[in-house]
Motif scaffolding. Structure first.
Motif, PDB file in Angstrom:
ATOM      1  N   THR A   8     -31.766  -6.000  14.412  1.00  0.00           N
ATOM      2  CA  THR A   8     -31.416  -4.910  15.294  1.00  0.00           C
ATOM      3  C   THR A   8     -32.323  -4.915  16.492  1.00  0.00           C
ATOM      4  O   THR A   8     -31.886  -4.733  17.619  1.00  0.00           O
ATOM      5  CB  THR A   8     -31.593  -3.593  14.547  1.00  0.00           C
ATOM      6  N   VAL A 210     -17.990  -2.998  17.659  1.00  0.00           N
ATOM      7  CA  VAL A 210     -18.420  -2.148  18.763  1.00  0.00           C
ATOM      8  C   VAL A 210     -17.456  -0.976  18.880  1.00  0.00           C
ATOM      9  O   VAL A 210     -16.408  -0.942  18.229  1.00  0.00           O
ATOM     10  CB  VAL A 210     -18.462  -2.923  20.098  1.00  0.00           C
ATOM     11  N   CYS A 211     -17.792  -0.018  19.731  1.00  0.00           N
ATOM     12  CA  CYS A 211     -16.928   1.144  19.928  1.00  0.00           C
ATOM     13  C   CYS A 211     -17.041   1.606  21.380  1.00  0.00           C
ATOM     14  O   CYS A 211     -18.152   1.745  21.908  1.00  0.00           O
ATOM     15  CB  CYS A 211     -17.339   2.276  18.990  1.00  0.00           C
ATOM     16  N   LYS A 229     -13.011   1.668  18.085  1.00  0.00           N
ATOM     17  CA  LYS A 229     -13.734   0.620  17.383  1.00  0.00           C
ATOM     18  C   LYS A 229     -12.953  -0.695  17.401  1.00  0.00           C
ATOM     19  O   LYS A 229     -11.740  -0.704  17.308  1.00  0.00           O
ATOM     20  CB  LYS A 229     -13.999   1.047  15.941  1.00  0.00           C
ATOM     21  N   THR A 231     -13.775  -5.343  16.889  1.00  0.00           N
ATOM     22  CA  THR A 231     -14.730  -6.412  16.596  1.00  0.00           C
ATOM     23  C   THR A 231     -14.551  -7.524  17.620  1.00  0.00           C
ATOM     24  O   THR A 231     -13.432  -8.005  17.837  1.00  0.00           O
ATOM     25  CB  THR A 231     -14.510  -6.969  15.172  1.00  0.00           C
ATOM     26  N   GLY A 264     -24.567  -2.998  16.347  1.00  0.00           N
ATOM     27  CA  GLY A 264     -23.410  -3.543  15.648  1.00  0.00           C
ATOM     28  C   GLY A 264     -23.691  -4.905  15.053  1.00  0.00           C
ATOM     29  O   GLY A 264     -23.199  -5.249  13.977  1.00  0.00           O
ATOM     30  N   HIS A 267     -25.538  -4.410  11.845  1.00  0.00           N
ATOM     31  CA  HIS A 267     -24.607  -3.890  10.848  1.00  0.00           C
ATOM     32  C   HIS A 267     -23.738  -5.010  10.273  1.00  0.00           C
ATOM     33  O   HIS A 267     -23.557  -5.117   9.061  1.00  0.00           O
ATOM     34  CB  HIS A 267     -23.714  -2.823  11.484  1.00  0.00           C
ATOM     35  N   GLN A 268     -23.227  -5.840  11.147  1.00  0.00           N
ATOM     36  CA  GLN A 268     -22.337  -6.923  10.713  1.00  0.00           C
ATOM     37  C   GLN A 268     -23.061  -7.938   9.849  1.00  0.00           C
ATOM     38  O   GLN A 268     -22.572  -8.342   8.789  1.00  0.00           O
ATOM     39  CB  GLN A 268     -21.732  -7.625  11.932  1.00  0.00           C
ATOM     40  N   ILE A 386     -23.171   2.475  14.499  1.00  0.00           N
ATOM     41  CA  ILE A 386     -22.442   1.784  15.555  1.00  0.00           C
ATOM     42  C   ILE A 386     -21.953   2.838  16.528  1.00  0.00           C
ATOM     43  O   ILE A 386     -20.855   3.396  16.372  1.00  0.00           O
ATOM     44  CB  ILE A 386     -21.239   0.998  14.992  1.00  0.00           C
TER      45      ILE A 386
END
Length: 390
Positions: A8, A210-211, A229, A231, A264, A267-268, A386
């Protein structure tokens, strides 16, 4: 685990470092680690005033890492990207440009119970450039020193290969010195990644969630995404983090995009088990060796041990405090106004442990605590989520 935290915070290049660090947990992973470190490009940029390498910090001490995204049309070894790749990236010609469009300083505490933080430095920040170049936009620190060093070396009759290599090193060192002076933090390590590598890394991890608050369409970057949202990977991911035209706050919104993208990314990688998938790990290492430059002497094994126990919720993304975003300058066009004292105070406040930015003057309350400085940036992004952005 530490991988989440570092991924991150380290952002584009950090994905590389964290992934490599995570592999050292097993014997097979160690062999992969060895292959990765042998293939990575390095440069002698962490030096003292005499140009001598700085001894590694002792174990158990805090670490500051400068992460740089270079808008370069070459790979990590300086070789021009192919026409096919350049067209896919909408990156123009392979002219060897070295524009530092993304700069982030990451502080990793020695104590895993403390929070790490990443501070973005907008490329158009109007600051004092190290090396006696005067006041200019931050992203010119690299290029100005590179050009000056190249001119000096050509005057000495050096061959083109030497000119290219040593001038790039000078550029990196000058950027490091400029940011260290601006923030008040010593830079312990340097990590740089280019356009193509960033695109390939996102493919290796299976895309990044992402968002967006609203749909966007930008002819300059090629960004064309719906709201909500989604990807992204490869060229689309690159378009997402490069867009600044058409955004309400321009480059400051782009910085926010980059921070959200890194959240993100963490997170992924963590949720999808990327680091336990041999195929994805191999793809990741292949992408890294083509696109990443680290400082010489970085003990990645030691760094992996340092970040053990850190989690995604223990890192936050911040942006340095800024003033006017339309500052008129004598020779650099419109820039982002920055007060270096407030920047130092902001960073010092993050170091206190409670995450409260301190003001530059050091004036405190009756209890001796430093008052928070007014920061024009939005609330920090926590790596555990996210967030939706412009």
């Amino acid at each position: 685990m530490s991988t989440r935290r570092v991924l991150t915070g380290i952002g584009k290049t950090g994905l590389v470092l964290v992934s490599v660090a995570a592999l050292t947990a097993t014997a097979a992973g160690y062999l992969t680690y060895r292959q990765a470190t042998i293939g990575l490009a390095t440069d002698n940029v962490i030096t003292d005033d005499k140009g001598e390498p700085v001894l590694p910090k002792a174990p158990g001490t805090d670490t500051n890492i400068l992460l740089v995204g270079v808008d370069s049309r070459t790979d990590a070894q300086g070789r021009p990207l192919s026409r096919e790749v350049l067209d896919a990236l909408q990156a123009g010609d392979a002219n060897g440009e070295q524009n530092t469009d993304t700069m982030m300083l990451v502080h990793v505490p020695a104590d895993p119970s403390k929070k790490a933080f990443a501070v973005s430095l907008p490329r158009d920040s109007y600051v004092d450039i190290a090396g006696g170049f005067g006041k200019h936009k931050l992203n010119s620190a690299y290029a100005r020193a590179k050009v000056a060093k190249a001119k000096e070396l050509r005057g000495q009759g050096k061959d083109p290969a030497t000119v290219d290599k040593e001038s790039v090193t000078a550029g990196r060192k000058n950027l490091i010195n400029t940011i260290a002076k601006l923030t008040g933090l010593t830079v312990d390590h340097y990590a740089e990644i280019n356009l193509y590598g960033f695109s390939e890394i996102t493919k290796a991890v299976g895309g990044i969630p992402v968002c967006l608050n609203k749909p966007v369409k930008d002819d300059f970057s090629g960004a064309n995404f719906p709201a909500g949202k989604q990807t992204l990977e490869g060229v689309d991911a690159l378009k997402f983090v490069r867009q600044r035209h058409g955004l309400p706050a321009g480059d400051l919104d782009r910085v926010r995009r980059q921070q959200a993208f890194l959240a993100g990314l963490a997170h992924q990688v963590l949720s999808a088990g990327t680091l336990t998938d041999p195929g994805k790990v191999k793809d990741l290492i292949d992408a890294l060796t083509r696109s990443v430059v680290l400082d010489q002497g970085w003990d990645l094994l030691g760094f992996a041990q340092q970040v053990q126990g850190l989690s995604g919720g223990k890192i936050q993304f911040h942006t340095i405090p800024t003033l006017r975003s339309n500052l008129a300058t004598p020779g650099d066009g419109v820039a982002v106004e920055v007060d270096p004292n407030k920047v130092k105070g902001f960073v010092q406040g993050l170091l206190t442990g409670d995450g409260t930015p301190a003001n530059a003057s050091g004036a405190g309350t009756s209890a001796g605590k430093v008052r928070p400085v007014a920061n024009t940036a939005q609330q920090p992004i926590d790596a555990a989520g996210i967030p939706c952005v412009n």
